[in-house]
Enzyme design. Sequence first.
Site, PDB file in Angstrom:
ATOM      1  N   ASP A  47     -15.428  -9.687   9.640  1.00 32.66           N
ATOM      2  CA  ASP A  47     -14.529  -9.044  10.599  1.00 32.66           C
ATOM      3  C   ASP A  47     -15.218  -8.922  11.953  1.00 32.66           C
ATOM      4  OD1 ASP A  47     -12.886  -8.824   8.490  1.00 32.66           O
ATOM      5  OD2 ASP A  47     -12.977  -6.637   8.321  1.00 32.66           O
ATOM      6  N   GLU A  49     -17.528 -10.875  13.314  1.00 26.17           N
ATOM      7  CA  GLU A  49     -17.546 -12.150  14.040  1.00 26.17           C
ATOM      8  C   GLU A  49     -16.161 -12.463  14.602  1.00 26.17           C
ATOM      9  OE1 GLU A  49     -20.189 -15.290  11.864  1.00 26.17           O
ATOM     10  OE2 GLU A  49     -19.908 -13.611  10.516  1.00 26.17           O
ATOM     11  N   TYR A  50     -15.129 -12.145  13.807  1.00 20.96           N
ATOM     12  CA  TYR A  50     -13.762 -12.399  14.244  1.00 20.96           C
ATOM     13  C   TYR A  50     -13.438 -11.559  15.483  1.00 20.96           C
ATOM     14  CZ  TYR A  50      -8.649 -12.520  14.149  1.00 20.96           C
ATOM     15  OH  TYR A  50      -7.333 -12.656  14.495  1.00 20.96           O
ATOM     16  N   ASP A  51     -13.787 -10.266  15.406  1.00 22.85           N
ATOM     17  CA  ASP A  51     -13.543  -9.387  16.554  1.00 22.85           C
ATOM     18  C   ASP A  51     -14.263  -9.904  17.789  1.00 22.85           C
ATOM     19  OD1 ASP A  51     -11.906  -7.689  15.182  1.00 22.85           O
ATOM     20  OD2 ASP A  51     -13.444  -6.176  14.789  1.00 22.85           O
ATOM     21  N   LEU A  97      -3.146  -2.596  16.882  1.00 19.76           N
ATOM     22  CA  LEU A  97      -3.824  -1.485  17.553  1.00 19.76           C
ATOM     23  C   LEU A  97      -4.989  -2.007  18.362  1.00 19.76           C
ATOM     24  CD1 LEU A  97      -4.079   1.026  14.557  1.00 19.76           C
ATOM     25  CD2 LEU A  97      -2.685   1.316  16.602  1.00 19.76           C
ATOM     26  N   GLU A 130      -6.449   9.845  11.411  1.00 17.67           N
ATOM     27  CA  GLU A 130      -6.239   9.503  10.000  1.00 17.67           C
ATOM     28  C   GLU A 130      -7.003   8.221   9.699  1.00 17.67           C
ATOM     29  OE1 GLU A 130      -2.043   7.811   9.585  1.00 17.67           O
ATOM     30  OE2 GLU A 130      -2.196   8.323  11.701  1.00 17.67           O
ATOM     31  N   LYS A 132      -7.933   4.437   8.861  1.00 12.60           N
ATOM     32  CA  LYS A 132      -7.284   3.139   9.010  1.00 12.60           C
ATOM     33  C   LYS A 132      -7.466   2.424   7.679  1.00 12.60           C
ATOM     34  CE  LYS A 132      -7.022  -0.832  12.101  1.00 12.60           C
ATOM     35  NZ  LYS A 132      -7.158  -1.935  11.164  1.00 12.60           N
ATOM     36  N   ASP A 134      -7.527  -0.379   4.975  1.00 11.99           N
ATOM     37  CA  ASP A 134      -7.755  -1.820   5.052  1.00 11.99           C
ATOM     38  C   ASP A 134      -6.917  -2.537   3.998  1.00 11.99           C
ATOM     39  OD1 ASP A 134      -8.727  -4.191   5.874  1.00 11.99           O
ATOM     40  OD2 ASP A 134     -10.736  -3.934   5.042  1.00 11.99           O
ATOM     41  N   GLU A 190       0.783   0.968   4.742  1.00 12.79           N
ATOM     42  CA  GLU A 190      -0.180  -0.024   4.288  1.00 12.79           C
ATOM     43  C   GLU A 190      -0.140  -0.182   2.774  1.00 12.79           C
ATOM     44  OE1 GLU A 190      -1.530  -1.095   6.997  1.00 12.79           O
ATOM     45  OE2 GLU A 190      -3.322  -2.248   6.470  1.00 12.79           O
ATOM     46  N   TYR A 242       2.615   5.638   7.188  1.00 12.98           N
ATOM     47  CA  TYR A 242       2.033   6.267   8.382  1.00 12.98           C
ATOM     48  C   TYR A 242       2.838   6.024   9.660  1.00 12.98           C
ATOM     49  CZ  TYR A 242      -0.020   1.575   8.588  1.00 12.98           C
ATOM     50  OH  TYR A 242      -0.197   0.229   8.586  1.00 12.98           O
ATOM     51  N   LYS A 306      -3.697   8.986  17.254  1.00 14.10           N
ATOM     52  CA  LYS A 306      -2.366   8.814  17.858  1.00 14.10           C
ATOM     53  C   LYS A 306      -2.014  10.068  18.651  1.00 14.10           C
ATOM     54  CE  LYS A 306      -1.008   6.117  13.840  1.00 14.10           C
ATOM     55  NZ  LYS A 306      -0.342   6.100  12.547  1.00 14.10           N
ATOM     56  N   LYS A 330     -13.185   1.846  15.104  1.00 12.26           N
ATOM     57  CA  LYS A 330     -13.680   1.071  13.963  1.00 12.26           C
ATOM     58  C   LYS A 330     -15.023   1.593  13.437  1.00 12.26           C
ATOM     59  CE  LYS A 330     -11.787  -2.562  12.966  1.00 12.26           C
ATOM     60  NZ  LYS A 330     -11.266  -3.787  13.460  1.00 12.26           N
ATOM     61  N   CYS A 424     -29.777 -20.613 -22.196  1.00 17.13           N
ATOM     62  CA  CYS A 424     -29.960 -19.207 -21.867  1.00 17.13           C
ATOM     63  C   CYS A 424     -31.368 -18.995 -21.316  1.00 17.13           C
ATOM     64  CB  CYS A 424     -29.754 -18.363 -23.121  1.00 17.13           C
ATOM     65  SG  CYS A 424     -30.215 -16.643 -22.880  1.00 17.13           S
ATOM     66  N   CYS A 427     -33.456 -16.790 -24.101  1.00 20.14           N
ATOM     67  CA  CYS A 427     -33.845 -17.243 -25.445  1.00 20.14           C
ATOM     68  C   CYS A 427     -33.753 -18.749 -25.604  1.00 20.14           C
ATOM     69  CB  CYS A 427     -32.992 -16.548 -26.508  1.00 20.14           C
ATOM     70  SG  CYS A 427     -31.273 -17.059 -26.493  1.00 20.14           S
ATOM     71  N   CYS A 448     -24.358 -17.524 -23.762  1.00 19.45           N
ATOM     72  CA  CYS A 448     -25.508 -17.856 -24.592  1.00 19.45           C
ATOM     73  C   CYS A 448     -25.058 -17.806 -26.038  1.00 19.45           C
ATOM     74  CB  CYS A 448     -26.605 -16.824 -24.321  1.00 19.45           C
ATOM     75  SG  CYS A 448     -27.803 -16.668 -25.647  1.00 19.45           S
ATOM     76  N   CYS A 454     -31.038 -13.263 -29.333  1.00 21.60           N
ATOM     77  CA  CYS A 454     -31.294 -13.267 -27.887  1.00 21.60           C
ATOM     78  C   CYS A 454     -31.760 -11.886 -27.423  1.00 21.60           C
ATOM     79  CB  CYS A 454     -30.040 -13.679 -27.127  1.00 21.60           C
ATOM     80  SG  CYS A 454     -30.285 -13.633 -25.336  1.00 21.60           S
TER      81      CYS A 454
HETATM   82  S1  IVH Z   1      -0.520   2.725  13.121  1.00 24.90           S
HETATM   83  C1  IVH Z   1       2.141   0.781  16.428  1.00 24.90           C
HETATM   84  N1  IVH Z   1      -2.015   3.810  11.273  1.00 24.90           N
HETATM   85  O1  IVH Z   1      -3.948  -1.449  11.255  1.00 24.90           O
HETATM   86  C2  IVH Z   1       0.950   1.156  15.637  1.00 24.90           C
HETATM   87  N2  IVH Z   1      -1.985   1.433  11.469  1.00 24.90           N
HETATM   88  O2  IVH Z   1      -4.994  -3.099  13.436  1.00 24.90           O
HETATM   89  C3  IVH Z   1       1.202   1.076  14.196  1.00 24.90           C
HETATM   90  N3  IVH Z   1      -3.344   0.292   9.789  1.00 24.90           N
HETATM   91  O3  IVH Z   1      -1.015  -3.249  11.873  1.00 24.90           O
HETATM   92  C4  IVH Z   1      -0.018   1.110  13.385  1.00 24.90           C
HETATM   93  N4  IVH Z   1      -4.039   2.094   8.753  1.00 24.90           N
HETATM   94  O4  IVH Z   1      -1.673  -2.676   9.433  1.00 24.90           O
HETATM   95  C5  IVH Z   1      -1.605   2.662  11.851  1.00 24.90           C
HETATM   96  N5  IVH Z   1      -3.252   4.865   9.609  1.00 24.90           N
HETATM   97  C6  IVH Z   1      -2.843   3.756  10.212  1.00 24.90           C
HETATM   98  C7  IVH Z   1      -3.251   2.484   9.764  1.00 24.90           C
HETATM   99  C8  IVH Z   1      -2.812   1.345  10.424  1.00 24.90           C
HETATM  100  C9  IVH Z   1      -4.072   0.773   8.782  1.00 24.90           C
HETATM  101  C10 IVH Z   1      -3.233  -1.132  10.109  1.00 24.90           C
HETATM  102  C11 IVH Z   1      -1.841  -1.627  10.345  1.00 24.90           C
HETATM  103  C12 IVH Z   1      -1.858  -2.164  11.740  1.00 24.90           C
HETATM  104  C13 IVH Z   1      -3.302  -2.512  11.887  1.00 24.90           C
HETATM  105  C14 IVH Z   1      -3.712  -2.585  13.326  1.00 24.90           C
END
Ligand code: IVH
Length: 706
Positions: A47, A49-51, A97, A130, A132, A134, A190, A242, A306, A330, A424, A427, A448, A454
């Site tokens: 993640d 490297e992607y970011d 987000l 709250e 996030k 995964d 999620e 959420y 939020k 993150k 193996c 043994c 084995c 064994c």
């Molecule tokens: S709010 C308009 N709350 O994270 C905003 N997203 O990277 C709506 N995600 O697409 C998202 N936990 O799949 C929100 N507590 C949470 C979350 C959450 C996981 C995910 C969601 C979103 C992605 C954004």
Amino acid sequence: MAAAAQKDIPVGDLTSQQAGAELARLAAEIADHDKRYYQDDQPTVSDGEYDALRRRNSDIEARFPDLVLPESPSGRVGSAPAERFAKVTHAVPMLSLGNAFDDDDVGEFCDRIRRFLGLDPEEPVIMTAEPKIDGLSASLRYEAGRLSVGATRGDGQEGENVTANLRTVEDIPVRLSGAEVPEVVEVRGEVYMSHADFAALNERQAEAGKQIFANPRNAAAGSLRQLDPSITAARPLRFFAYAWGEMSKEPFATQSEAIGELANWGFQTNPLFRQCADVAEMLDVYRTIEAQRATLGYDIDGVVYKVDRLDWQKRLGFVSRAPRWAIAHKFPAEQATTVLNDIEIQVGRTGQLTPVAKLEPVTVGGVVVSNATLHNEDEIARKDVRVGDTVIVQRAGDVIPQVVSVVSEKRKRHAVAYVFPDRCPACDSLAVREINPKTGKHDAARRCTGGLICPAQAVERLKHFVSRNALDIEGLGSKQVEAFYAEGDITQPADIFTLAVRDGEALKKLKDREGWGDASVRNLFAAIDTRRGTGLDRFIFALGIRHVGETTARLLARTYGSVDDFRGAVEAARNLESEAFQDLVAIDGIGEVVAEAVVAFFAEEHNRSAVDALLAEVTPQALEAADTSSPVAGKTVVFTGTLERMTRSEAKARAEGLGAKVSGSVSAKTDILVAGPGAGSKLKKAQELDITVLSEDDWLELIGNA
Ligand code: IVH
């Protein structure tokens, strides 16, 4: 060479021509990773490297706004939907987000909000925090309180219609409860899989020679995108609500009220949700959640903040693909890149050979990792992992670290493909892949064939015997078992219980050995003694019979009541044509594979004598009888639809406490179906089979607490 150099040029030093080429390269590379992540559920980069790629892309775009490509990754979330499912256009787009990577980013986020709204410095801005989750986001459309369409996010505008699959997720109500449900409402949240369910699923997949999932997120995604909903139903998916999309009326004014309302409607909302008065409180919640990360039992990758007031959220609106009123803070990545120094083969208690990656130690999510699992021979071949390779390792919560993929650009020229041993390592017996009689295919695991000769299997069996969910002998861990085995002091379970009488007689006094003292020896002997009256379920589990896990052991213990009856029945079942064998297979939850494994265990002379020796030392206790006086004792009950007066888990626990068996599916063996609103196929099946159907109220009346 030019391209290789170009991707390393700092953004500030790029010429406009180089920037154009970089943007094109990054767009293609990010699209490629998106496809692997979203459609194939097989990411090949971490993640982090992607970011970094996305960040480089937006930094270049910020410097060269004229060069932004039409297919720029910044205007897109995830990737286009796969072709297999019908498409659903989201009435309100499902956005993403923005990210905060440190405390300063969070402070700036709050400042931006104040500036945008033109607030006085004294004006309080309540924020929410709250975890996030995964997993993968889903949108659930309810019309007149009933689930009509369930969709994945897809590219944010258009997702996949996976309604039938989402209906099988227990946390997703098919009908909303509560008085104030709007006529139309899209609930978002999620879909995820817990660590325990993920580990069990991968174990089942490995056993069946099927695909191993890299992490719980991929397992959840793969499970949700099944064309056959019955496969999804068998996968333990969960859901946290959420957010929301279209809503015909909004019966709340803040994010916090909304979360309360989602819970009233029957959704699971995250228990770690908090309101925060200022940045300090937000960061406080961040650290508290981070500290709990490893023990939550599911993957989270950050904290989402939020703005609480919804009127402010509306004023703030969105910028490109993310809201201005929310941000994801993150956690440090739980993936890292390191070098694979060697592949070691470990032998399990049933002879299974498991390849373990010996890694150059690397810190992953705050923990130093030097070993990781490679699952089995096919996985090594599929990922083409070679000794000397640079690999990506991942640690997700308390799941065992694993090798996710090879960084192929860094492969050494002379690296050779790994050849899995066919002997193996402990043994030297032949190690084979048995053919599964049912599927006719080779097992994923190589085993084995040394069996009782064994030494590796013997030690593993002993470790299993004393482990936490088996006899649970404190002071006798893996290390001690290995040492006692090496000395020849404990070679079978019974030896554990004669250790005290042999101490100083046949064996060198324990307290004089390295690592032991008076107190620790006394404690060990006391701990061993308390286990002489272990429960029959633990006893059966501890024997380490193939395919007999804790649940099966409990089932056998409950069915037979005493160790004598259990043994008598199993030995009588030796003839697979016998009535005793038919009775064993007829136990709900015991299939032929388990029954044959139990019979085979007791058919082996060496096992019988080991059990005899053990029974001279221990007396397993029957399980506490379930309440047999209740009207539902011994009955098989299935719950379906929405329960309005208790949660599903509460209902299950209560029924089991009254001696009922709770099952997930309706069959001829079902005695009672408790059907709440929204019951579907299970109700139909129960009616076809003429099974008693009760409402939740009828059920409560029957069990005596209406
Ligand atoms: S709010 C308009 N709350 O994270 C905003 N997203 O990277 C709506 N995600 O697409 C998202 N936990 O799949 C929100 N507590 C949470 C979350 C959450 C996981 C995910 C969601 C979103 C992605 C954004």
